[in-house]
Enzyme design. Structure first.
Site, PDB file in Angstrom:
ATOM      1  N   HIS A 113      -0.082   0.004  -2.255  1.00 50.38           N
ATOM      2  CA  HIS A 113      -1.451  -0.377  -2.612  1.00 50.38           C
ATOM      3  C   HIS A 113      -2.076   0.625  -3.585  1.00 50.38           C
ATOM      4  O   HIS A 113      -3.294   0.668  -3.737  1.00 50.38           O
ATOM      5  CB  HIS A 113      -2.320  -0.439  -1.357  1.00 50.38           C
ATOM      6  CG  HIS A 113      -1.810  -1.342  -0.291  1.00 50.38           C
ATOM      7  ND1 HIS A 113      -1.617  -2.686  -0.508  1.00 50.38           N
ATOM      8  CD2 HIS A 113      -1.432  -1.109   0.986  1.00 50.38           C
ATOM      9  CE1 HIS A 113      -1.155  -3.243   0.609  1.00 50.38           C
ATOM     10  NE2 HIS A 113      -1.020  -2.311   1.528  1.00 50.38           N
ATOM     11  N   HIS A 135      -0.746  -7.892   1.464  1.00 48.94           N
ATOM     12  CA  HIS A 135       0.697  -7.779   1.690  1.00 48.94           C
ATOM     13  C   HIS A 135       1.379  -9.101   1.395  1.00 48.94           C
ATOM     14  O   HIS A 135       2.519  -9.324   1.791  1.00 48.94           O
ATOM     15  CB  HIS A 135       0.985  -7.390   3.136  1.00 48.94           C
ATOM     16  CG  HIS A 135       0.160  -6.251   3.611  1.00 48.94           C
ATOM     17  ND1 HIS A 135      -1.041  -6.430   4.260  1.00 48.94           N
ATOM     18  CD2 HIS A 135       0.339  -4.913   3.496  1.00 48.94           C
ATOM     19  CE1 HIS A 135      -1.559  -5.238   4.541  1.00 48.94           C
ATOM     20  NE2 HIS A 135      -0.744  -4.316   4.083  1.00 48.94           N
TER      21      HIS A 135
END
Lengths: 333, 333
Positions: free
Chosen positions: B57, B219
């Site tokens: 991320h 995700h």
């Protein structure tokens, strides 16, 4: 083609409107013709820096407008040179009486149009110098270029010359410094995937799932060769070897190492690339004194990276470290 | 799978080694277990902020470690919670005697492991508070979450609480502020393409060239629906409507509008998204007082974006504006 746009023909204008809304009070975005200037332009008595080029490379150049870097940027259509009228308007908007430096990437359209703009600005009384950046060692001539292409060194030149201009140096000094950055810097890039230009609607070139392009240009123009994808340490060795032997960089040199993301490459991968580059240089006695890792000169949604090395001395290092306050690069004293 | 990595199992460690090499003197990167701290940690007398989560991320969370934001970040494997021993070590490394706040995104593994780490840290004498962020309005429960997922508000909470901690506020105050940011913020995201996890070697989910996923998780976990791709003004309306009506945001509200890129989306498109969001809010009497546009909480190489709105008051605005000096977010006074 899947993109977060409305009509392809409106993408550049709408993005500029977004930039204007995102940075009120810091940037002034002109829409007819397109150019972006520091909100406090012209800065009286300071050499003004103007750059520009096709859109699609963001944050370059609009993201580098601000104190300590560019006074103005002229965005063309995607991967298309801006026009002389944009460059002329930007030049006149930021001219604070100490002269204007055009930092031009070596693509035929950009060079021609900036030359015309400089001529027009001089006719109207401005003092204008131009420096052409051509740091890409990949190929001699290319799709849009006679000679070498201008790539990553442009970002470094804009930062370093911006700092010098902020210190009150003369136009001749700042132009000489820009030449020196170009002389002391070399770059090469690669792509894992093509980019897709909105108006074209399909990928610019083709790579299979097993191929990469070594020496890619920032518009997807061909590089040296397509070859099988490889672990990143092999990719970095290929690029870094070409860069190091071209200048050449030598043991004992201190460098700024710039790992640039092409747009779609995760920051995690860019840090892995930087680790490999650092090891490569370490093994050759070349010291990484400063670095920059991130997507600063992109090619829309291309996956890939480029490496730029700039040989540093104390002056270049101090100018690199000087404060800069733009949306794309920002640090304090 | 084409990625700039060596072996997939080494990617996180090698990226962290790259981060360490890129920020000497600013960050200390521990490799056993993995955590990143401010080089000047612990800061005596200051509440310390610790966050963490799966890697992939970036720049979140490691890129937000530094003065004015986080004291430590714990990166797990890609899209996998860090372990309690990482969180415990980070907590103890940054504890300056004024207590430690864990900012936890609401994913089951993260919550469980941070709870265990807090318990262990308290057993060893530390004072630890935890705030769970769950701002994603897309779905109630999800692949890795009971309740709502934590997304963009995490970045805003880390910035705002980091500023409060820097001002010397108490742990109870900073934790209350973190709760307030979570209460006043809502988000929703979308994807044009899947991401590919290195260890999986293939895309996490499937979208045709004509489809997008609305309400995507960071995700790649499913959102609300897959539907036909549309012009960006329709996409923004879908996301913004869901966000606005959830809190709800009302005419007269002043907000921070955060347009986040998922990793592979060009900055040009994010500015077009921001333009559309600004128009959408304008039409509803909601004033954009601050904004953030860029890839700050990514999902590897996913193309797409998320929108986060935070209702501002004078206190939150001042804390947002306070200086911050991290590789991911940086501005002066």
């Amino acid at each position: 083609m899947k993109k977060l746009i409305n009509r392809p023909e409106d993408a550049v204008r709408e993005a500029l409107e977004g930039v204007a809304l995102a940075h009120p009070g810091r940037l002034t975005v002109h829409l007819d013709p397109h150019y972006i200037v520091r909100a406090d332009a012209p800065v009286l008595g300071k050499v003004a820096l103007v750059s520009g080029g096709g859109s699609g490379h963001e944050p370059m150049h609009g993201g580098f407008v601000g104190p300590g870097m560019l006074d103005a940027a002229c965005p063309g259509e995607v991967f298309t040179s801006p026009t002389p009228d944009q460059m002329l308007a930007a030049t006149q908007a930021v001219d604070g009486g100490a002269g204007v430096l055009h930092i031009v990437k070596n693509y035929t359209g950009d060079v021609m149009n900036f030359e015309m703009a400089a001529e027009l600005a001089r006719d109207a009384g401005a003092t204008v110098e131009q420096v052409v950046i051509d740091d890409d060692v990949a190929v001699r001539d290319s799709l849009y270029t006679a000679g070498r292409r201008g790539v990553g060194a442009t970002v470094l030149a804009e930062k370093i010359c911006g700092a010098a201009a902020e210190q009150g140096r003369s136009l001749a000094d700042v132009a000489a410094l820009c030449h020196r950055v170009n002389t002391e810097a070399r770059s090469m890039g690669m792509a894992l995937t093509s980019c897709t230009v909105p108006m074209a609607g399909k990928p610019t070139f083709t790579l299979t799932d097993a191929q990469m392009e070594i020496g890619i240009g920032i518009h997807g123009e061909p590089g040296r060769e397509q070859r099988a994808v490889a672990p990143v340490h092999e990719i970095v060795a290929l690029l870094a070897q070409a860069v190091v032997e071209d200048l050449p960089f030598a043991p004992g040199d201190e460098v700024l190492a710039f790992v640039n993301g092409m747009g779609a490459t995760p920051l995690m991968e860019l840090h892995i690339v930087f680790r490999e580059l650092h090891r490569f240089l370490d093994e050759r006695g070349i010291a990484v004194k400063r670095c920059l890792v991130g997507p600063y000169m992109t090619a829309l949604d291309m996956a890939g990276c480029s490496l730029t090395l700039l040989r540093l001395d104390d002056e270049l290092t101090a100018l690199w470290d000087a404060p800069v306050d733009t949306s794309g690069l920002r640090w304090g004293a």
